[in-house]
Design an enzyme around this catalytic site. Structure first.
Site, PDB file in Angstrom:
ATOM      1  CE  LYS A 188       3.146  -1.366 -16.825  1.00  0.00           C
ATOM      2  NZ  LYS A 188       1.859  -1.970 -17.078  1.00  0.00           N
TER       3      LYS A 188
ATOM      4  CB  CYS B 286      -0.099  -0.794 -11.745  1.00  0.00           C
ATOM      5  SG  CYS B 286       0.463  -2.502 -11.725  1.00  0.00           S
TER       6      CYS B 286
ATOM      7  NE  ARG C  66      -0.984  -5.367  -4.380  1.00  0.00           N
ATOM      8  CZ  ARG C  66      -0.174  -6.003  -5.232  1.00  0.00           C
ATOM      9  NH1 ARG C  66       1.125  -5.873  -5.131  1.00  0.00           N
ATOM     10  NH2 ARG C  66      -0.677  -6.773  -6.171  1.00  0.00           N
TER      11      ARG C  66
END
Ligand SMILES: NC(=O)c1ccc[n+]([C@@H]2O[C@H](COP(=O)([O-])OP(=O)(O)OC[C@H]3O[C@@H](n4cnc5c(N)ncnc54)[C@H](O)[C@@H]3O)[C@@H](O)[C@H]2O)c1
Ligand SMILES: O=c1ccn([C@@H]2O[C@H](COP(=O)(O)OP(=O)(O)O[C@H]3O[C@H](CO)[C@@H](O)[C@H](O)[C@H]3O)[C@@H](O)[C@H]2O)c(=O)[nH]1
Length: 430
Positions: free
Chosen positions: A213, A269, A335
């Site tokens: 990931k 992310c 964000r």
């Protein structure tokens, strides 16, 4: 299968709705009563195309939500889809993961058959085995591999296309250490694999799954930063970076995706995950030189945009329109949006700012309650001395005579999206 999902944010809700859609019985457990009530009313607690429809179809049938951890007792496996935000040094804040692992462990004491706990959250290698599993073991009195098993299944969905990304993934990564865990993972994902467009199923260890990931996101963020660095160099030589990047993207070894140069990457992310990977490397005594540079290039882009504005005039006392507030088009999420850095810099420079976004205005208003907000791009441009384009919403490409209403005609394009026209003092960041 009967599945429980702890945490019902972007990932947990999408996961729940999609797993229900492929035929599983799913229960979401969240500490937020509003989210639980919204789901049980058949509505999505987040804005994602296609999610409302799936939840409306399955809520009250194969999909329900609760604040009560006891719901996991009637399920075969539990996904942990909790937030892993950044701490000051970039490392993961595992508070929610630890709390959920302990609550889950306490609940599992009342379960007779074996249970599989699957980390869905993005966590650095070793977290599942060294932080989560011991807490479940301590709270339940069971041991890993005897009573419960752990596994890791990273998520690659993007905001704005979460449902289609989940239901039609390039790959599904399954990390486990026991046959029992792999059997349960196979059972969960078999109906999805059958329905999707032939995704590759990667079976690997738990730590490898955790690292895949981070490697995925680090690579994509690095690709964008390299595109930005190349585009910055192109600009110095008056070379059209769009033509260069399009051309290199034709090489199948390079590939066109994520070569979009401009203001850089934001969102919930990439910044957090690159920082966490770098912090994890430092924790082991390895200084991540390339990742440091990837972040530095990204951090530099908003300042370069302001420099282009300052070349025209001192922003103090001027009215500047910021077009696009979300971190990317298709979402109201702000964000780590690059627009935040632009607005901060403009306010520091003494400018007055008017922001416009098709969907993210209310979220930005919480962050900057005192700047002006417009209902349309046209309204934002009216009387502005300059416009800074921060997000590549399609509607900005179509702007035309709305620019005529500006007081001065300066347009600095951070996403290379505005169509050039006569009469504008237009400059693209890259
Ligand atoms: N957002 C994305 O696009 C995305 C994509 C892939 C992976 N991820 C990763 O997935 C994880 C979750 O991200 P997200 O964006 O869904 O987070 P989020 O903040 O949207 O949602 C987290 C949910 O967990 C709930 N929660 C917190 N503590 C809890 C507890 N103790 N028990 C039960 N519920 C609790 C919160 O109320 C919230 O609803 C993170 O690790 C993130 O990095 C996110
Ligand atoms: O060519 C590009 C592509 C993207 N971006 C920017 O990169 C950021 C992230 O975009 P994107 O990746 O589309 O959105 P996310 O929803 O943040 O998805 C990323 O982060 C998720 C959370 O980990 C992963 O699951 C996804 O695979 C990964 O793409 C945004 O600010 C974009 O504007 C660029 O600047 N140029």
């Amino acid at each position: 299968m009967k599945l429980s999902i702890i945490g019902s944010g972007y990932v947990g809700t999408t996961l729940a709705a999609c797993l229900a859609d492929v035929g599983h019985d799913v229960v979401n457990v969240d500490i937020d009563e509003d989210i639980v009530a919204t789901l049980n009313d058949g509505e999505a607690p987040i804005h994602e195309p296609g999610l409302d429809e799936l939840i409306a179809e399955h809520a009250g049938d194969r999909l329900r939500a609760t604040t009560d951890y006891d719901a996991v007792l009637d399920t075969d496996a539990t996904f942990l889809a909790l937030p892993t935000p950044s701490m000051e040094d970039g490392s993961n804040d595992l508070t929610a993961m630890k709390a959920a692992a302990t609550s889950l462990g306490e609940t599992l004491t009342a379960k007779d058959d074996e249970h599989v706990v699957i980390t869905k959250s993005t966590v650095v290698p070793s977290t599942t085995e060294e932080v989560i599993a011991p807490r479940i073991a301590d709270a339940s009195g069971m041991t890993v591999g005897d009573g419960f098993h752990v596994a890791m299944n990273p998520e690659f969905l993007r905001e704005g296309t979460a449902v289609s990304d989940f239901l039609d993934p390039d790959k599904i990564v399954l990390g486990a250490e026991t046959d029992t865990a792999f059997d349960v993972l196979d059972g969960i994902f078999a109906p999805l694999v059958e329905r999707a467009n032939d995704p590759t199923v990667v079976k690997t260890g738990i730590r490898e799954a955790e690292m895949i990931k981070y490697a995925n996101n680090a690579f994509l963020a690095s690709k964008i930063s390299l595109a930005n660095e190349l585009a910055n160099i192109c600009k110095e030589y008056d070379v059209d970076s769009g033509e260069v990047l399009d051309a290199i993207g034709l090489d199948s070894r390079i590939e066109a995706a994520f070569l979009g140069a401009g203001l850089g990457w934001g969102g919930s992310c990439f910044p957090k995950d690159v920082a966490a990977l770098a912090a994890a490397a430092r924790d082991k005594g390895y200084e991540p030189k390339l990742l440091n540079a990837v972040v530095a290039v990204n951090d530099g882009q908003p300042g370069r945009m302001l420099d282009l504005l300052r070349k025209r005039f001192d922003p103090a006392g001027k009215r500047i329109a910021v077009l696009g507030l979300s971190f990317k088009p298709g979402t109201d999420d702000i964000r780590e949006s690059r627009a935040i850095l632009l607005i901060e810099a403009l306010l520091d420079a003494g400018a007055s700012v008017v922001g416009y976004d098709p969907v993210a205005t209310e979220n930005m208003r919480e962050q900057f309650p005192d700047i002006d907000y417009a209902q349309s791009a046209a309204e934002a441009l009216e009387g502005a001395d300059a416009a800074l384009v921060a997000t590549d919403w399609d509607e900005f490409a179509a702007l035309d005579d709305q620019f005529d209403e500006m007081r001065q005609n300066v347009v600095i394009d951070g996403r290379n999206i505005v169509t050039r026209r006569d009469g504008l003092d237009y400059e693209s960041l890259v």
